[in-house]
Design an enzyme around this catalytic site. Structure first.
Site, short mmCIF file in Angstrom:
data_model
loop_
_atom_site.label_atom_id
_atom_site.label_comp_id
_atom_site.label_asym_id
_atom_site.label_seq_id
_atom_site.Cartn_x
_atom_site.Cartn_y
_atom_site.Cartn_z
N LYS A 178 -23.29 50.85 30.07
CA LYS A 178 -22.45 49.61 30.49
C LYS A 178 -23.47 48.91 31.17
CE LYS A 178 -20.52 47.98 33.71
NZ LYS A 178 -21.10 46.59 34.23
N GLU A 253 -30.78 55.37 40.82
CA GLU A 253 -32.14 54.59 41.09
C GLU A 253 -31.75 53.48 42.05
OE1 GLU A 253 -34.31 54.19 37.44
OE2 GLU A 253 -35.07 56.29 37.61
N CYS A 286 -36.52 45.70 42.82
CA CYS A 286 -36.08 46.91 43.74
C CYS A 286 -37.23 47.29 44.39
CB CYS A 286 -35.50 47.89 43.01
SG CYS A 286 -36.47 48.56 41.63
N GLU A 384 -31.81 45.36 52.28
CA GLU A 384 -32.28 44.93 51.18
C GLU A 384 -31.69 43.55 50.85
OE1 GLU A 384 -31.13 46.38 47.28
OE2 GLU A 384 -33.11 46.48 46.80
P1 NAD Z 1 -24.95 46.80 41.38
O1 NAD Z 1 -24.91 48.06 42.13
O2 NAD Z 1 -23.98 45.84 42.07
O3 NAD Z 1 -24.53 46.90 39.96
C1 NAD Z 1 -25.17 47.66 39.20
C2 NAD Z 1 -24.25 48.08 38.14
O4 NAD Z 1 -23.26 49.02 38.72
C3 NAD Z 1 -23.43 46.85 37.00
O5 NAD Z 1 -23.75 47.38 35.75
C4 NAD Z 1 -22.09 46.91 37.86
O6 NAD Z 1 -21.12 46.42 36.96
C5 NAD Z 1 -22.09 48.50 38.03
N1 NAD Z 1 -21.05 48.88 38.97
C6 NAD Z 1 -20.41 48.11 40.05
N2 NAD Z 1 -19.40 48.67 40.56
C7 NAD Z 1 -19.11 49.93 39.81
C8 NAD Z 1 -18.17 51.02 39.83
N3 NAD Z 1 -17.24 51.12 40.97
N4 NAD Z 1 -18.27 51.80 39.16
C9 NAD Z 1 -19.20 51.92 38.22
N5 NAD Z 1 -20.25 50.85 37.99
C10 NAD Z 1 -20.07 49.95 38.81
O7 NAD Z 1 -26.36 46.32 41.37
P2 NAD Z 1 -27.11 45.09 40.84
O8 NAD Z 1 -26.73 43.81 41.85
O9 NAD Z 1 -26.76 44.74 39.53
O10 NAD Z 1 -28.52 45.33 40.96
C11 NAD Z 1 -29.31 45.08 42.23
C12 NAD Z 1 -29.40 46.41 42.87
O11 NAD Z 1 -30.01 47.31 41.99
C13 NAD Z 1 -30.48 46.41 43.86
O12 NAD Z 1 -30.14 47.21 44.93
C14 NAD Z 1 -31.91 46.79 43.56
O13 NAD Z 1 -32.55 47.32 44.62
C15 NAD Z 1 -31.29 48.07 42.36
N6 NAD Z 1 -32.05 48.52 41.49
C16 NAD Z 1 -33.10 49.50 41.72
C17 NAD Z 1 -33.92 50.00 40.77
C18 NAD Z 1 -34.68 51.40 40.79
O14 NAD Z 1 -35.16 51.73 39.64
N7 NAD Z 1 -34.62 52.05 41.89
C19 NAD Z 1 -34.17 48.96 39.64
C20 NAD Z 1 -33.54 47.86 39.58
C21 NAD Z 1 -32.53 47.47 40.42
#
Ligand code: NAD
Length: 486
Positions: A178, A253, A286, A384
């Protein structure tokens, strides 16, 4: 339904059981470059999630029984397909998430290829020395676990998707991916590439849609064996609640608020260059070391040089090879980033660089920003931002530096700049972080563990750690009498 993006035809439908599947509902995919609509993407929900898990379960019957050699060969064919299409994938991803085309061409897409090749090769050399227990042989095997649901973010979409898809498929699992709704297009192209590579239908499925609908439906399906998630802490909590109901193992992650420590003995030019790298991907990384902690003895000199360096960063269209900093991913995100900065300023912080949207460029461009004097414990130092915003603070001793570095609820990464080897060892040992870089940044080896401490994550991936997660690791104990029998 397809869209023409960067000269490529991209399907906007789901990929389920080896077929394109539309949805009645659709959502708009907007380019961060100029906010134009790239296409209306299928918005999946419970029905599509169920269909995809059905397809993945069916495919698991066969894929889960293939030999490691067959799976590795399939993964290398996928890698070949990605490699042959790097320019196209790079161009589409730049339109979709606004990250620099030159980074996609040079680093990100080659890394996607590497993700597939690495886990294919690692699969073939997974070994564990058999243990002898009073003549009994303990033999460890990595058995496929079932269907893995993989939920990923937009900031490096294809790289982070394949960081999960590759080990899951190598492990013998089948997968439902997804992608993030803000950058869903290269996942769709990946589906095409896997089909061209001969991956059997249902082994990889892509369900498009929002997190609240498609994502939530997938992670709550009780038939799922693993959930791999990369994204934010609040979403991780929502997913963990769903996973808890079915006791599904999770890999998380998550975000960070990583410290970047500069000691008085540091090579100051190196420190400034590494600090400027924290603005990469317009700060939407991140791992970025967004809290600059600098020894008071070199603080003013460091700040002066960094401000000069920031002034030289070119902001603009991410397709232009001379651009250093592109746009933020969406208007809502730009406003969120600006909200953090304006509240910090209202709270007493001073702006040394940037401090707002780039009004000359308009659109979603936010100026690389450096803040000093933020109130201790304030949100700009603890939450963040995920934008091009760094803070600088000074410290008086190594002990104080470590205490400041560890003073958040995160623990994803840390960077240390020092010329003292003993100090480097000491400080690296004392920091709470999944990854510590000393006099370098973003050096990643897929054999090494990757993940976050505290609220930056649960579990580690990379090398054996990925197989430990995506497999059911089994120990078979053979009594002496069982040896040699047919
Ligand atoms: P997000 O948590 O808003 O979304 C991530 C994914 O989760 C998307 O595909 C979204 O559609 C899905 N999602 C949202 N609500 C959901 C639910 N209730 N159930 C299932 N899936 C759901 O994050 P984002 O804005 O896409 O990305 C940014 C974040 O990701 C930042 O916090 C960043 O630090 C983190 N990040 C972490 C890493 C790592 O390796 N640690 C790498 C990249 C980004």
């Amino acid at each position: 339904m397809t869209a023409r993006v960067a000269g490529e035809d991209v399907s906007l439908d789901h990929w389920i059981g080896g077929e394109r599947v539309p949805s009645a509902g659709r959502f708009r995919d907007v380019s961060p470059i100029d906010e134009r609509v790239l296409g209306e993407v299928a918005a999946g929900g419970a029905a599509e999630a169920t269909l995809a898990v059905d397809a993945a379960l069916d495919a698991f019957e066969t894929w889960g029984r293939t030999s490691p050699a067959e799976r590795a060969a399939a993964m290398h064919r996928i890698a070949d397909g990605v490699e042959a299409r790097i320019p196209q994938l790079a161009a589409v991803e730049t339109e979709d998430n606004g990250a620099l085309l030159r980074s996609h061409l040079r680093g990100v897409m080659p890394r996607v290829v590497h993700n597939f090749r690495f886990f294919a090769d690692w699969l073939l050399q997974l070994r564990h020395e058999d243990l002898d227990t009073r003549g009994h042989r303990n033999h460890v095997s990595w058995d496929p676990a079932g269907v893995a649901v993989l939920v990923t973010p937009w900031n490096a979409p294809l790289m982070l998707e394949t960081w999960k898809v590759a080990p899951a498929l190598a492990a013998g699992d089948t997968a439902v991916l997804k992608p993030a709704e803000w950058a869903p297009l290269t996942a769709s192209l990946l589906a095409d590439i896997t089909a061209d590579a001969g991956l059997p239908p249902g082994v990889l499925n892509v369900v498009q849609g929002t997190g609240e609908e498609a994502g939530a439906a997938l992670v709550s399906d009780p038939r799922v064996a693993r959930i791999g998630f990369t994204g934010s802490v609040p979403t991780a909590r929502a997913i963990a609640r769903q996973a808890a109901a079915n006791l599904v193992p999770l890999s998380l992650e998550l975000g960070g608020k990583s410290p970047f420590l500069v000691f008085a003995d540091a090579d100051i030019d190196l420190a400034v260059s590494l600090a400027a790298e924290q603005y990469d991907n317009a700060g939407q990384v991140c791992l970025a070391g967004t809290r600059l902690l600098v020894d008071a003895a070199v603080h003013d000199r460091f700040v002066e040089l960094l401000v000069e360096r920031i002034a030289g960063l070119r902001q603009g269209d991410p397709r232009d090879p001379s651009t250093d900093i592109g746009p933020q991913v969406t208007r809502a995100h730009l406003e969120r980033v600006d909200g953090f900065v304006q509240r910090a300023v209202a709270d007493g912080a001073s702006v040394l660089a940037g401090g707002g949207p780039n009004t000359e460029l308009g659109g979603l461009y936010y100026r690389p920003t450096l803040l000093v004097g933020a109130a201790e414990g304030s949100e700009i130092l603890t939450e963040e931002v995920f934008g091009p915003v760094l803070t600088v603070q000074s410290f008086g001793s190594e002990e104080e530096a470590v205490a400041m570095a560890n003073a958040t609820r995160f623990g994803l990464a840390a960077t240390v700049v020092t010329s003292g080897d003993a100090r480097a060892e000491r400080v690296a040992g004392a920091l709470v972080a999944g990854t510590v870089w000393v006099n370098c940044f973003f050096v990643r080896d897929l054999r090494a563990p990757f993940g976050g401490s505290r609220q930056s994550g649960v579990g580690r991936e990379g090398g054996n750690w990925s197989f430990d997660f995506y497999c059911d690791v089994k120990n078979s104990v053979f009594a002496p009498s069982a040896r040699g029998r047919a």
